[in-house]
Design an enzyme around this catalytic site. Sequence first.
Site, PDB file in Angstrom:
ATOM      1  N   GLU A 191       1.040  -1.337   0.144  1.00 11.19           N
ATOM      2  CA  GLU A 191       0.009   0.065  -0.136  1.00 11.19           C
ATOM      3  C   GLU A 191       0.963   1.470   0.079  1.00 11.19           C
ATOM      4  OE1 GLU A 191      -2.971   0.593   3.266  1.00 11.19           O
ATOM      5  OE2 GLU A 191      -2.393   2.538   3.241  1.00 11.19           O
ATOM      6  N   SER A 236       0.786  -9.234   7.723  1.00  8.10           N
ATOM      7  CA  SER A 236      -0.165  -8.263   7.724  1.00  8.10           C
ATOM      8  C   SER A 236      -0.102  -7.264   8.520  1.00  8.10           C
ATOM      9  CB  SER A 236      -1.567  -9.099   8.414  1.00  8.10           C
ATOM     10  OG  SER A 236      -2.261  -8.153   8.689  1.00  8.10           O
TER      11      SER A 236
HETATM   12  S1  SF4 Z   1      -7.714  -2.831   6.429  1.00 11.86           S
HETATM   13 FE1  SF4 Z   1      -9.489  -3.433   5.167  1.00 11.86          FE
HETATM   14  S2  SF4 Z   1     -10.715  -1.584   5.076  1.00 11.86           S
HETATM   15 FE2  SF4 Z   1      -8.964  -0.731   6.009  1.00 11.86          FE
HETATM   16  S3  SF4 Z   1      -7.887  -0.353   4.118  1.00 11.86           S
HETATM   17 FE3  SF4 Z   1      -7.118  -2.391   4.262  1.00 11.86          FE
HETATM   18  S4  SF4 Z   1      -8.619  -3.339   3.019  1.00 11.86           S
HETATM   19 FE4  SF4 Z   1      -9.487  -1.416   3.408  1.00 11.86          FE
END
Ligand code: SF4
Length: 413
Positions: free
Chosen positions: A197, A332
């Site tokens: 991300e 994660s």
């Molecule tokens: S944790 Fe879930 S809701 Fe939050 S940005 Fe990531 S995919 Fe989207």
Amino acid sequence: MVMIIDVEMIKASLMTNNLDSLNIKMNRKGFGLKDQIKDELKFHYHSPIIEEIKLDGYTKTFGNLTIHLAREFGFCYGVDRAVELAYETKKRFPDKRIFLTTEIIHNPLVNFNLQKMGVYFLSGPYQNASLEDVTPKDVVIVPAFGTTISLLEQLVAKKCELVDTICASVIVVWKRVEKYAHENFTVVVHGKYFHEETQATTSRVSVFPNGKYLVVFNEEEAQFVCDYMMQGGSKEEFYKKFSNGISHNFNPDTDLQKIGLANQTTMLSSESLHIAHMFREVITKKYGEESLKDRFRSFDTICNATQERQDAIIEFKTKKPDLIVVIGGYNSSNTNHLCEIASQIAPTYHIDRAECILSQNEIRHKPFGKKEEMITKNWMKSESLSIGITAGASTPNQVMGQTLERIISFRNE
Ligand code: SF4
């Protein structure tokens, strides 16, 4: 429903800040095949025992074992949508090859299932294909946390069909940093430079000719930058420290005068807020309060799902569990932060699958802040025991349910 992205359009949209014309976020509705995939999803990810405990008010006792489920856990709205869309894509294109740019989300079971269904992975731990394999006849899925502009460019050049599962909350971060870059603010991202991300986020800053960014991982790194802003320091040391999270041609002497803060959606929210406060303070001290409007921007981009899961762990303080089990992929981000919070409340074990519960006496887990797993003995006391259980936003309920069933069965032994 299938999206064809034009690279020049992406760039033009970013440069003019006309973000509504950026098509990346448009393919949100899937292929209308939800009914056809719902049984498969239920079979792969549903857990009757978890549903049962939720109905019982999130706490249930099994003999001398009490289980407390966190009020919020497991699949978030972004993950739900990404997984659904990946399954729908498979259903919609039964004769086409389907690729994922990398893991759809950070969960081993979900990626394993997709691989078993014949989906190829272009990078990451499940990689079994490469970009050269992609042809115009193929379909490529962009995962929930997005991808870099440079990879999008390469995919567009392939003229393949692209399916966008990017989470709306990630797009909020992108919009924010694009706005900062458009206004010539240096973007400071509280995030992990290696996370997909954040790589996608910073790539969007790089599209701007003068776009500058810096990724700070934690308060210690933020403090280093703040000190540099106040007192200067060694540029070499600065570059060395941020070598993986800094834009090309970044000059700490001139590029830290106007700062816009954002954060990866899954960071520890309290730390993100504190880091924003640190930069605000240093700008105030250096340039005066009145300069804030011209030199400082901040916007909390932690997603709601992350916030709710972190708040739900804090609620465990009132339940006082003897120990906490956190389930989720070891890579994660949101799961690791749940562990960080949980470990301040009770002894915490981060596991990524039910099989980590080895026996009544042994658990295989990854301690917070470490990369490797370890085995801890005598982790469950034999007398009365209460366990708090939660799961990261990319963990299916089924994994949580299987974990619970293993714990209960070992207790019964
Ligand atoms: S944790 Fe879930 S809701 Fe939050 S940005 Fe990531 S995919 Fe989207």
